[in-house]
Scaffold this motif. Structure first.
Motif, PDB file in Angstrom:
ATOM      1  N   PRO A   1       7.746   7.492  -0.651  1.00  0.00           N
ATOM      2  CA  PRO A   1       7.760   8.537  -1.693  1.00  0.00           C
ATOM      3  C   PRO A   1       8.558   8.150  -2.936  1.00  0.00           C
ATOM      4  O   PRO A   1       8.219   8.585  -4.048  1.00  0.00           O
TER       5      PRO A   1
ATOM      6  N   LYS B   1      -3.801   5.147  -1.841  1.00  0.00           N
ATOM      7  CA  LYS B   1      -2.735   5.773  -2.614  1.00  0.00           C
ATOM      8  C   LYS B   1      -1.971   6.782  -1.766  1.00  0.00           C
ATOM      9  O   LYS B   1      -0.727   6.784  -1.742  1.00  0.00           O
ATOM     10  N   THR B   2      -2.695   7.624  -1.028  1.00  0.00           N
ATOM     11  CA  THR B   2      -2.049   8.632  -0.184  1.00  0.00           C
ATOM     12  C   THR B   2      -1.196   7.990   0.887  1.00  0.00           C
ATOM     13  O   THR B   2      -0.060   8.417   1.146  1.00  0.00           O
TER      14      THR B   2
ATOM     15  N   ALA C   1       6.234   6.402  -5.314  1.00  0.00           N
ATOM     16  CA  ALA C   1       4.919   7.033  -5.478  1.00  0.00           C
ATOM     17  C   ALA C   1       4.386   6.873  -6.891  1.00  0.00           C
ATOM     18  O   ALA C   1       3.159   6.771  -7.099  1.00  0.00           O
TER      19      ALA C   1
ATOM     20  N   GLN D   1       1.989   6.442  -0.771  1.00  0.00           N
ATOM     21  CA  GLN D   1       2.882   7.447  -1.351  1.00  0.00           C
ATOM     22  C   GLN D   1       3.588   8.247  -0.263  1.00  0.00           C
ATOM     23  O   GLN D   1       4.747   8.637  -0.427  1.00  0.00           O
ATOM     24  N   ASN D   2       2.896   8.481   0.855  1.00  0.00           N
ATOM     25  CA  ASN D   2       3.524   9.179   1.980  1.00  0.00           C
ATOM     26  C   ASN D   2       4.585   8.309   2.644  1.00  0.00           C
ATOM     27  O   ASN D   2       5.639   8.804   3.065  1.00  0.00           O
TER      28      ASN D   2
END
Length: 371
Positions: free
Chosen positions: A140, A132-133, A143, A136-137
């Motif tokens: 964005p 997920k990180t 996200a 999402q990075n």
């Protein structure tokens, strides 16, 4: 083989088979992508068709490799059943003598599946958070697609490996029509056997006996290896296991074994041996022809069936052959050069029976010359 000594499905009423039905559930590692998720990213997508009309697809919520392992284990179970049994009434029918080994193998595969599920449960939270990180990075604006992830319990709860074993028998005290319907389904196992043999024949032809090149036509194979013969040995074992299905099944196995016995025990197979393998693979690739040869073997023996199998006989051609020349046929021919079936991408086909066909030039045509 004496037909009266060969049990068949009617005599056994299918009780010689244990039906095994796999009950395996996988998790896709994906989450349904809803219309509102896309609109949130881009309001211009508000005109997308409603969810009831068109699917919006899905979004990956974990590393695909974490879930592929379960699909591989499922395929392992499917292969284990397929090697030992045949499709029957929505399940796989396994002969009783083979069932204990199949049962143990499925239990071992199930233990492997459950161990992987336990491992996924232990690592899921950390792996899902890292996934997920990462995304999402990198994305964005999207996200929100990974904002709500299922828990480890929810994920592992979707995974299941189980199988059900049972026997079947013809319906009792019902109409004769119902009983005959059951018999037709069970005796269809012969067709399943021949279809499986056809897969072996077609696979050998396409993968091992016809060398594909850059042109539209296949080229000759000058030899094959002992490894190439393994599928034939496996189908012989399968035919022996299911010999009770039909009196002609064991004789068909005799034919294949006779051909295999005529080949070198080790090293390469070429020349006349390669022709024999080509003929056998071509025969098996056509269930109707295989059934006819099996009937011949049942009545007259494997040797006579092999003689019939070799007429016609198709082998790869190294060079184009002029088929326009007049051919003078003796009463019983052994070799006749005729145009080949385009299905195999070949240039030459050889038909073999007994005594030579004599072209105008008076020269004998050697079948091995085409290898």
């Amino acid at each position: 083989m004496n037909q009266s000594n060969t049990p068949n499905v009617h005599q056994l009423d299918a009780k010689a088979l244990i039906c095994v039905q796999l009950d395996i559930k996988l998790w896709s590692g994906r989450q349904a992508l809803k219309r509102e998720h896309l609109v949130q990213s881009n309001p211009l997508l508000a005109s997308l068709p409603p969810q009831d009309l068109a699917s919006m697809g899905s979004v990956r919520i974990c590393d695909p490799e974490e879930v592929r392992v379960f699909a591989r284990i499922k395929n392992e179970a499917i292969r284990a059943l397929g090697e030992a049994g045949l499709p029957l009434l929505g399940a796989i029918g396994v002969p009783q003598p083979e069932f204990p080994a199949v049962y143990r193998k499925l239990c071992d595969i199930g233990n492997k599946f459950n161990a992987k599920a336990a491992d996924l449960f232990t690592k899921y939270d950390a792996n899902a958070s890292a996934w997920k990180t990462k995304w999402q990075n990198e994305n964005p604006s999207n996200a929100h697609l990974l904002a709500r992830l299922p828990s480890a319990q929810q994920v592992v709860g979707k995974l299941r490996f189980d199988f059900h074993c049972y026997t079947i028998e013809s319906p009792k005290d019902l109409s004769a029509e119902a009983g005959s319907h059951f018999d037709r389904q069970v005796t269809g196992l012969k067709g399943e056997l021949l279809a499986e043999a056809a897969e072996v024949g077609n696979d050998m032809l396409s993968r091992y006996l016809i060398r594909q090149d850059s042109s539209s036509h296949g080229g000759k194979r000058e030899h094959i290896t002992q490894k190439t013969l393994r599928p034939l040995k496996r189908i012989v074992a399968k035919l022996r296991t299911f010999a009770f299905v039909d009196p002609s099944i064991a004789p068909l196995a005799d034919v294949i074994e006779s051909v295999l016995a005529s080949l070198p025990a080790d090293g390469q197979v070429d020349g006349a041996g390669l022709i024999s393998v080509w003929n056998l693979a071509t025969l098996l690739s056509n269930p109707a022809n295989a059934s006819k040869i099996a009937a011949v073997a049942q009545t007259f023996g494997a040797d006579q069936a092999i003689m019939d199998m070799d007429a016609p006989m198709t082998v790869p051609s190294a060079e184009p052959v002029d088929t326009s020349a007049e051919v003078i046929e003796a009463p019983r021919t052994i070799v006749q050069v005729i145009p080949a079936a385009q299905d195999f991408g070949m240039e030459t086909q050889i038909t073999s029976v007994r005594t030579p066909t004599v072209p105008n030039a008076g020269s004998f045509v050697d079948p091995c010359a085409f290898l």
